[in-house]
Design a protein around this motif. Structure first.
Motif, short mmCIF file in Angstrom:
data_model
loop_
_atom_site.label_atom_id
_atom_site.label_comp_id
_atom_site.label_asym_id
_atom_site.label_seq_id
_atom_site.Cartn_x
_atom_site.Cartn_y
_atom_site.Cartn_z
N GLU A 39 0.80 -1.23 0.00
CA GLU A 39 0.00 0.00 0.00
C GLU A 39 0.83 1.28 0.00
OE1 GLU A 39 -3.37 0.40 -0.32
OE2 GLU A 39 -3.38 -1.75 -0.74
N GLY A 40 2.11 1.18 0.30
CA GLY A 40 2.94 2.38 0.36
C GLY A 40 2.90 3.19 -0.91
N GLU A 41 3.15 2.56 -2.02
CA GLU A 41 3.16 3.27 -3.31
C GLU A 41 1.77 3.75 -3.67
OE1 GLU A 41 4.43 5.30 -6.45
OE2 GLU A 41 5.72 4.39 -4.93
N LYS A 42 0.76 2.98 -3.35
CA LYS A 42 -0.63 3.38 -3.66
C LYS A 42 -1.03 4.63 -2.89
CE LYS A 42 -2.02 -1.39 -4.50
NZ LYS A 42 -2.81 -2.51 -3.97
N ALA A 43 -0.43 4.85 -1.73
CA ALA A 43 -0.78 6.01 -0.90
C ALA A 43 0.04 7.25 -1.26
CB ALA A 43 -0.57 5.67 0.58
N ARG A 44 0.97 7.14 -2.18
CA ARG A 44 1.91 8.25 -2.47
C ARG A 44 1.20 9.57 -2.77
NH1 ARG A 44 7.17 8.75 -3.57
NH2 ARG A 44 7.46 6.51 -3.72
N ALA A 45 0.22 9.58 -3.67
CA ALA A 45 -0.45 10.84 -4.03
C ALA A 45 -1.14 11.46 -2.81
CB ALA A 45 -1.43 10.62 -5.17
N LEU A 46 -1.76 10.63 -2.00
CA LEU A 46 -2.42 11.12 -0.78
C LEU A 46 -1.40 11.75 0.16
CD1 LEU A 46 -4.96 11.23 1.09
CD2 LEU A 46 -4.27 8.95 1.89
N LEU A 47 -0.26 11.11 0.33
CA LEU A 47 0.78 11.61 1.23
C LEU A 47 1.37 12.92 0.71
CD1 LEU A 47 2.59 8.22 1.92
CD2 LEU A 47 1.05 9.42 3.49
N VAL A 48 1.62 12.99 -0.59
CA VAL A 48 2.19 14.20 -1.19
C VAL A 48 1.24 15.38 -1.02
CG1 VAL A 48 2.86 15.28 -3.38
CG2 VAL A 48 3.71 13.00 -2.80
N LYS A 49 -0.05 15.16 -1.29
CA LYS A 49 -1.03 16.24 -1.14
C LYS A 49 -1.13 16.68 0.31
CE LYS A 49 -5.77 17.72 -1.95
NZ LYS A 49 -5.61 18.76 -0.97
N HIS A 50 -1.13 15.73 1.22
CA HIS A 50 -1.24 16.10 2.64
C HIS A 50 -0.02 16.88 3.11
CE1 HIS A 50 -3.07 16.03 6.52
NE2 HIS A 50 -2.00 15.49 7.07
N MET A 51 1.15 16.51 2.65
CA MET A 51 2.35 17.26 3.01
C MET A 51 2.22 18.71 2.53
SD MET A 51 5.53 14.63 2.31
CE MET A 51 6.52 15.98 1.74
N ALA A 52 1.77 18.90 1.30
CA ALA A 52 1.62 20.27 0.76
C ALA A 52 0.60 21.06 1.56
CB ALA A 52 1.22 20.20 -0.71
N ASP A 53 -0.53 20.44 1.88
CA ASP A 53 -1.56 21.12 2.67
C ASP A 53 -1.03 21.54 4.03
OD1 ASP A 53 -3.40 20.74 0.61
OD2 ASP A 53 -4.39 19.04 1.60
N CYS A 54 -0.31 20.64 4.69
CA CYS A 54 0.21 20.93 6.03
C CYS A 54 1.30 21.99 5.99
CB CYS A 54 0.71 19.66 6.69
SG CYS A 54 -0.62 18.50 7.04
N ASN A 55 2.18 21.90 5.00
CA ASN A 55 3.26 22.88 4.90
C ASN A 55 2.73 24.29 4.64
OD1 ASN A 55 5.98 21.78 5.35
ND2 ASN A 55 5.33 20.29 3.82
N ALA A 56 1.50 24.41 4.15
CA ALA A 56 0.89 25.72 3.91
C ALA A 56 0.22 26.29 5.16
CB ALA A 56 -0.12 25.61 2.77
N GLU A 57 0.10 25.51 6.21
CA GLU A 57 -0.58 25.97 7.43
C GLU A 57 0.28 26.98 8.19
OE1 GLU A 57 -2.10 22.92 10.07
OE2 GLU A 57 -2.27 21.55 8.36
N GLU A 58 -0.41 27.94 8.80
CA GLU A 58 0.27 28.88 9.66
C GLU A 58 0.88 28.13 10.85
OE1 GLU A 58 -0.69 32.86 12.27
OE2 GLU A 58 -1.95 32.38 10.54
N GLY A 59 2.13 28.40 11.13
CA GLY A 59 2.80 27.76 12.26
C GLY A 59 3.52 26.48 11.92
N CYS A 60 3.33 25.98 10.70
CA CYS A 60 4.06 24.77 10.28
C CYS A 60 5.42 25.19 9.73
CB CYS A 60 3.28 24.00 9.22
SG CYS A 60 4.13 22.49 8.70
N GLU A 61 6.47 24.70 10.34
CA GLU A 61 7.82 25.00 9.87
C GLU A 61 8.28 23.97 8.84
OE1 GLU A 61 9.78 25.33 13.64
OE2 GLU A 61 8.98 27.35 13.94
N PHE A 62 7.92 22.72 9.02
CA PHE A 62 8.03 21.70 7.98
C PHE A 62 7.20 20.50 8.37
CE2 PHE A 62 11.65 20.37 10.63
CZ PHE A 62 11.48 19.00 10.69
N TYR A 63 6.78 19.78 7.34
CA TYR A 63 5.94 18.59 7.51
C TYR A 63 6.36 17.63 6.43
CZ TYR A 63 1.60 16.05 8.59
OH TYR A 63 0.68 15.13 9.01
N SER A 64 6.85 16.47 6.82
CA SER A 64 7.42 15.56 5.84
C SER A 64 7.09 14.11 6.14
CB SER A 64 8.94 15.73 5.82
OG SER A 64 9.53 14.89 4.86
#
Length: 102
Positions: free
Chosen positions: A14-39
């Protein structure tokens, strides 16, 4: 500063199947106020083990993160990938020193 570390163990294959979900979530979180990094990063010995690494400016920022609709939707969507185990821990932190690099 709050440092967050953890892991998400997904179902076999399932790791590879979840890649797009993980990438989008990282981008969403990194855009949040107070987030210095999310990986997220795949463990080199297990492609279904996702390592979590985050840094937040304050306890208030991470608390707000947990209440956002995209965070809750991510948790629901992740279940489709056969989550076997999740562990996420937060740590109070301050910079000590640079160990390697300039």
């Amino acid at each position: 500063m709050i440092l967050v570390t953890g892991h998400i163990k997904l179902g076999a294959g399932e790791g590879e199947k979840a890649r797009a979900l993980l990438v989008k979530h990282m981008a969403d979180c990194n855009a949040e106020e107070g987030c210095e990094f999310y990986s997220f990063a795949y463990d080199v010995t297990d492609p279904d083990l996702v390592r979590i690494s985050e840094s937040w400016a304050s306890p208030e920022a991470i608390a707000a993160h947990g209440e956002l609709p995209h965070q809750k939707a991510f948790g629901r969507a992740l279940q489709a990938h056969g989550v076997q185990d999740v562990r996420v821990e937060g740590w109070n932190a301050e910079h000590w020193r640079t160990l390697i690099g300039g």
